[in-house]
Write a protein that holds these residues in place. Structure first.
Motif, PDB file in Angstrom:
ATOM      1  N   GLY A  44      17.013  45.914  30.744  1.00 27.49           N
ATOM      2  CA  GLY A  44      16.477  47.355  30.399  1.00 27.49           C
ATOM      3  C   GLY A  44      17.244  48.485  30.760  1.00 27.49           C
ATOM      4  O   GLY A  44      17.185  49.564  30.436  1.00 27.49           O
ATOM      5  N   ALA A  45      18.514  47.965  31.025  1.00 27.47           N
ATOM      6  CA  ALA A  45      19.643  49.167  31.736  1.00 27.47           C
ATOM      7  C   ALA A  45      20.280  49.145  30.414  1.00 27.47           C
ATOM      8  O   ALA A  45      20.689  48.418  29.503  1.00 27.47           O
ATOM      9  N   THR A  46      21.141  50.523  30.555  1.00 32.68           N
ATOM     10  CA  THR A  46      21.979  50.933  29.571  1.00 32.68           C
ATOM     11  C   THR A  46      23.360  51.086  30.083  1.00 32.68           C
ATOM     12  O   THR A  46      23.570  51.411  31.221  1.00 32.68           O
ATOM     13  N   PHE A  47      24.299  50.577  29.346  1.00 34.75           N
ATOM     14  CA  PHE A  47      25.646  50.718  29.843  1.00 34.75           C
ATOM     15  C   PHE A  47      26.315  52.137  29.611  1.00 34.75           C
ATOM     16  O   PHE A  47      26.326  52.702  28.631  1.00 34.75           O
ATOM     17  N   GLU A  48      26.882  52.398  30.519  1.00 38.44           N
ATOM     18  CA  GLU A  48      27.476  53.805  30.780  1.00 38.44           C
ATOM     19  C   GLU A  48      29.071  53.535  30.016  1.00 38.44           C
ATOM     20  O   GLU A  48      29.543  54.560  29.284  1.00 38.44           O
ATOM     21  N   SER A  49      29.689  52.716  30.615  1.00 39.28           N
ATOM     22  CA  SER A  49      31.007  52.490  29.931  1.00 39.28           C
ATOM     23  C   SER A  49      31.636  51.190  30.032  1.00 39.28           C
ATOM     24  O   SER A  49      31.040  50.430  31.141  1.00 39.28           O
ATOM     25  N   LYS A  50      32.628  50.798  29.505  1.00 36.69           N
ATOM     26  CA  LYS A  50      33.068  49.501  29.510  1.00 36.69           C
ATOM     27  C   LYS A  50      34.596  49.598  30.380  1.00 36.69           C
ATOM     28  O   LYS A  50      35.150  50.134  29.785  1.00 36.69           O
ATOM     29  N   ILE A  51      34.842  48.519  30.989  1.00 36.05           N
ATOM     30  CA  ILE A  51      35.974  48.537  31.799  1.00 36.05           C
ATOM     31  C   ILE A  51      36.747  47.211  31.396  1.00 36.05           C
ATOM     32  O   ILE A  51      35.944  46.090  31.756  1.00 36.05           O
ATOM     33  N   ASP A  52      37.806  47.165  30.945  1.00 37.39           N
ATOM     34  CA  ASP A  52      38.476  45.838  30.494  1.00 37.39           C
ATOM     35  C   ASP A  52      39.297  45.450  31.683  1.00 37.39           C
ATOM     36  O   ASP A  52      40.250  45.885  32.184  1.00 37.39           O
ATOM     37  N   CYS A  53      38.759  44.218  32.543  1.00 42.97           N
ATOM     38  CA  CYS A  53      39.437  43.581  33.724  1.00 42.97           C
ATOM     39  C   CYS A  53      40.410  42.687  33.413  1.00 42.97           C
ATOM     40  O   CYS A  53      40.555  41.836  34.494  1.00 42.97           O
ATOM     41  N   THR A  54      40.692  42.399  32.188  1.00 48.87           N
ATOM     42  CA  THR A  54      41.674  41.339  31.870  1.00 48.87           C
ATOM     43  C   THR A  54      42.609  41.020  32.939  1.00 48.87           C
ATOM     44  O   THR A  54      43.508  42.110  33.244  1.00 48.87           O
ATOM     45  N   GLY A  55      42.600  39.878  33.302  1.00 51.46           N
ATOM     46  CA  GLY A  55      44.030  39.819  34.386  1.00 51.46           C
ATOM     47  C   GLY A  55      43.762  40.368  35.694  1.00 51.46           C
ATOM     48  O   GLY A  55      44.813  40.112  36.429  1.00 51.46           O
ATOM     49  N   LYS A  56      42.666  40.629  35.876  1.00 53.32           N
ATOM     50  CA  LYS A  56      42.361  41.446  37.194  1.00 53.32           C
ATOM     51  C   LYS A  56      41.577  40.522  38.076  1.00 53.32           C
ATOM     52  O   LYS A  56      40.761  39.893  37.548  1.00 53.32           O
ATOM     53  N   CYS A  57      41.386  40.880  39.099  1.00 54.12           N
ATOM     54  CA  CYS A  57      40.388  40.313  40.230  1.00 54.12           C
ATOM     55  C   CYS A  57      39.450  41.358  40.742  1.00 54.12           C
ATOM     56  O   CYS A  57      40.179  42.589  40.929  1.00 54.12           O
TER      57      CYS A  57
END
Ligand SMILES: N=CN[C@@H](CCC(=O)O)C(=O)O
Length: 350
Positions: A67-80
């Motif tokens: 039921g939740a809506t996404f506000e933004s997308k963060i690309d965490c590729t290669g991060k922890c």
């Protein structure tokens, strides 16, 4: 799963294709982080309260938060992704850096020799007493921001470069301002017994703290003007001895402060034994702690705050972390950021 401001630190191994989203639910804005690794997705949604709500495969988490809506997308590729670090010992409010003392140290002068010659803490006190509240706040804010960028989300902040009531309160007001206005957790520590002020004996300084500083502090706490959590003393040969330390800490505890003090740093003082007896929350340094002190701290559940940067910079022996852990002592870490040990980060040297 612990909150982001909590003491435990968990590392998620960085993996390719790692993505994360922010989502908005009806109740709050939350973040949904997705770690996609060889077909397996792990999604730790983080709520506004700073707590990770769940970790698991993407499909399970997606259906749970359908039921939740996404506000933004963060690309965490290669991060922890890791929870915030807790810096359990800092002296971040001051004027008057001590860069000039590094040359003396490199020439062989010890911390105490510089202190006894009128430098060290005394030098910083002189400049901090002269600084305006605004000047102290501006530099403090900048230092806190750097600590936050280096991963600390909760920082213990001491006064202690005032020594007189007026400047100690100035420092505590500066800490209070940051506590109210900045996006970082602060545990505030009154450290009026950081050094014996010039012109006073240790007994006179102890009496001044007990008879004048602490009653004023209590008044300001009650009126809500400042919020102070802990009381600190530099329990050290040539500074405050065990008897004075006991008097100050007990008086602080009687006004409702938690005990969190400097002990057994340069000389064995039996600070650990005293802290355990008084019900101290924590003792810092402990390079010279006795075996009995370690046992007493474990029994009393008194945390050891270890400061590896300081031991390194002052060429002290490193505290016995492994021994403490094996004996069941709670071990925490601090940067000990101060004008003598300029370290903002909990994860690397300056
Ligand atoms: N040892 C006493 N206090 C600080 C140093 C403060 C200073 O030298 O300015 C410490 O925790 O290392």
């Amino acid at each position: 799963m612990s909150g982001l401001g909590g003491a435990s630190v968990r590392f998620f191994r960085p993996c390719p294709g790692l993505e994360s989203w922010c989502l908005r639910s009806s109740a709050s804005i939350s973040k949904l982080n997705s770690i996609s690794c060889s077909g397996l997705c792990v999604l730790p949604p983080v709520c506004r309260d700073g707590c990770i709500k769940a970790v698991g495969p993407a499909d399970v988490i997606h259906s749970r938060f359908a039921g939740a809506t996404f506000e933004s997308k963060i690309d965490c590729t290669g991060k922890c992704v890791l929870p915030g670090l807790v810096d359990a010992h800092t002296h971040p409010v001051w004027a008057g850096d001590r860069v000039h003392e590094f040359a003396m140290k490199l020439a062989g002068a010890s911390y105490m020799e510089i202190h006894q010659a009128g430098g060290g803490i005394h030098f910083t006190v002189e400049h901090t007493q002269k600084a305006t509240e605004e000047e102290l706040f501006t530099t403090f804010k900048h230092r806190l921001e750097r600590m936050r960028r280096a991963g600390s989300t909760l920082v213990e902040c001491k006064s202690g470069y005032g020594l007189n009531l007026e400047t100690e309160l100035k420092m505590l007001r500066v800490i209070e301002r940051a506590r109210q206005s900045m996006d970082i957790g602060i545990s505030s520590t009154y450290c009026g017994a950081h050094s014996v002020p010039k012109g006073k004996t240790a007994t006179e300084a102890t009496d001044d703290i007990i008879n004048n500083h602490l009653p004023k502090l209590k008044e300001l706490q009650q009126s809500g003007e400042i919020h102070v959590n802990n009381i600190d003393v530099f329990c050290e040969k040539g500074v405050f001895d065990l008897a004075s330390t006991r008097r100050i800490l007990q008086a602080g505890k009687d006004t409702g402060l938690q005990i969190n003090f400097h002990g057994d740093e340069l000389h064995p003082m039996k600070s650990a034994e005293l802290g355990a007896e008084l019900g101290a929350q924590a003792i810092s340094h402990l390079e010279e702690v006795s075996d009995e002190g370690i046992t007493a701290m474990a029994k009393a559940k008194c945390a050891a705050v270890l400061l590896p940067t300081t031991a390194y910079m002052l060429r002290l022996k490193q505290p016995q972390a492994r021994r403490m852990l094996d004996e069941g002592v709670i071990v925490a870490l601090g940067s000990d950021f101060n004008p003598n040990a300029y370290c903002f980060s909990m994860v690397s040297y300056p």
